[in-house]
Write a protein that holds these residues in place. Sequence first.
Motif, PDB file in Angstrom:
ATOM      1  N   ALA A 224       2.632   8.032   1.153  1.00  0.00           N
ATOM      2  CA  ALA A 224       2.021   6.738   1.484  1.00  0.00           C
ATOM      3  C   ALA A 224       1.508   6.704   2.917  1.00  0.00           C
ATOM      4  N   ARG A 225       1.139   7.864   3.437  1.00  0.00           N
ATOM      5  CA  ARG A 225       0.591   8.003   4.781  1.00  0.00           C
ATOM      6  C   ARG A 225      -0.559   8.997   4.733  1.00  0.00           C
ATOM      7  N   ASP A 248       3.163   0.964  -1.198  1.00  0.00           N
ATOM      8  CA  ASP A 248       3.336   1.347   0.204  1.00  0.00           C
ATOM      9  C   ASP A 248       2.024   1.852   0.798  1.00  0.00           C
ATOM     10  N   SER A 249       1.232   2.558  -0.001  1.00  0.00           N
ATOM     11  CA  SER A 249      -0.055   3.065   0.477  1.00  0.00           C
ATOM     12  C   SER A 249      -0.991   1.922   0.842  1.00  0.00           C
ATOM     13  N   ARG A 255      -2.215  -2.849   7.000  1.00  0.00           N
ATOM     14  CA  ARG A 255      -1.720  -2.969   8.377  1.00  0.00           C
ATOM     15  C   ARG A 255      -2.700  -2.413   9.410  1.00  0.00           C
ATOM     16  N   GLN A 256      -3.696  -1.667   8.966  1.00  0.00           N
ATOM     17  CA  GLN A 256      -4.681  -1.151   9.914  1.00  0.00           C
ATOM     18  C   GLN A 256      -5.601  -2.262  10.425  1.00  0.00           C
ATOM     19  N   GLY A 257      -5.627  -3.390   9.718  1.00  0.00           N
ATOM     20  CA  GLY A 257      -6.367  -4.555  10.188  1.00  0.00           C
ATOM     21  C   GLY A 257      -7.755  -4.677   9.598  1.00  0.00           C
ATOM     22  N   GLY A 258      -8.048  -5.854   9.040  1.00  0.00           N
ATOM     23  CA  GLY A 258      -9.387  -6.150   8.529  1.00  0.00           C
ATOM     24  C   GLY A 258      -9.861  -5.196   7.448  1.00  0.00           C
ATOM     25  N   MET A 259      -8.946  -4.725   6.604  1.00  0.00           N
ATOM     26  CA  MET A 259      -9.296  -3.699   5.620  1.00  0.00           C
ATOM     27  C   MET A 259      -9.912  -4.309   4.367  1.00  0.00           C
ATOM     28  N   ILE A 277      -0.880  -7.154  -4.888  1.00  0.00           N
ATOM     29  CA  ILE A 277      -0.094  -6.692  -3.736  1.00  0.00           C
ATOM     30  C   ILE A 277      -0.291  -7.623  -2.544  1.00  0.00           C
ATOM     31  N   LYS A 278      -1.515  -8.074  -2.342  1.00  0.00           N
ATOM     32  CA  LYS A 278      -1.829  -8.916  -1.191  1.00  0.00           C
ATOM     33  C   LYS A 278      -1.092 -10.247  -1.210  1.00  0.00           C
ATOM     34  N   VAL A 279      -0.804 -10.775  -2.392  1.00  0.00           N
ATOM     35  CA  VAL A 279      -0.173 -12.103  -2.465  1.00  0.00           C
ATOM     36  C   VAL A 279       1.329 -12.017  -2.687  1.00  0.00           C
ATOM     37  N   GLU A 280       1.842 -10.831  -3.033  1.00  0.00           N
ATOM     38  CA  GLU A 280       3.278 -10.694  -3.225  1.00  0.00           C
ATOM     39  C   GLU A 280       3.989 -10.643  -1.883  1.00  0.00           C
TER      40      GLU A 280
END
Length: 377
Positions: A224-225, A248-249, A255-259, A277-280
């Motif tokens: 996941a990296r 996790d991916s 978390r990188q911002g504005g993705m 995933i975004k709303v959980e």
Amino acid sequence: MKTYIFPGQGSQAKGMGEGLFEAFPDLVAKADAILGYSIKRLCLDNPEGKLRYTQYTQPALYVVNALTYFKKLRDGAPKPDFLAGHSLGEYNAILAAGGFDFETGLMLVKKRGELMSQASGGAMAAVVGLTEGEIKGVLVNNRLTEIDIANLNTTTQIVISGNKDDIDRAKLYFEREGADYIPLNVSAAFHSRHMQEAKEEFEQYLREFSYSELTIPVISNVTARPYNPAEIVPNLAEQLRSSVRWTDSIRYLIRQGGMEFEETGPGSVLTKIIAKIKVEPPVNQQRGSVGVRVTKSIDRKEEDTEGQAEFKRKIDTAFQKTTEWNQVYPIGTKVTCKGYEDVLITRTEAQVLFGHRAAVYVEGYNGYFALDEIRVV
């Protein structure tokens, strides 16, 4: 910031790729020569229902994903900032990053599909409504220790994998916990320890090819990296038997911002998963709540209860070790490992493998070391 995401098995459908094959006749001809059949006919007509078979599904999706990406670039779309693919889709991400050419990727996918289609005796099921920790609690409390978690698609949409008898038996226990339990139409226990033999054979095949430096960061299903240098072979081999850490991916990318995410291939399966995933609410998927929700398990003999308690203690200890390690040591920590004189560098966070083993992967070594086997330099 933009990430192109490539779908894997489950996104195939008759008619996929329509309009793409005429746009790239040279690549289609190369694909036909490698596969020994018409990729266009397979995708558009689905003769004899072949798209449902792994050995046909994987090359078909790889080709359609690839042509979709090439069409985007031809139409003037800029290259993305990141790339990711779900299981098979990771091959398209590596292709898009320049790790190998179209033909090499197709040969790898063809071999992968053949090996996976030859595996038998296993099964998979989607468990909807429980977190990873809660699923592990069900497995432990009911002595289903040969089942692995295969896909972490969202926080509460998770696929398990194991022997068919165990997967069939697990249905009762998960439904008692209020989960939806959906057996999948597969013939083997993909992304689990039961694929070890296929993983070993595939790794030998992978080493027959050469690979190039990735020009765009690719997120690994295993860690996941982003991939580290020279990590293509061990990652793609390990992917056959490891969990697809999709949640996790995606959280890493967010978390990188504005993705922004753009699905590059047939259907919209991944787009829908990412929206969920975004709303959980974030959940610590590694630790979860092992044993907390599992209150309806079938009564067992006293010795079974003692065995469960002992196994749960092992799990709790493993999670404690990984948590403590990750709080102190980042990826890239220099370590010495049991049986190796050289100093090695960690390439993942510590994680719990097989439900009870605290371990970490290191660069230059195809496999993991238990945390008890390493020392920080």
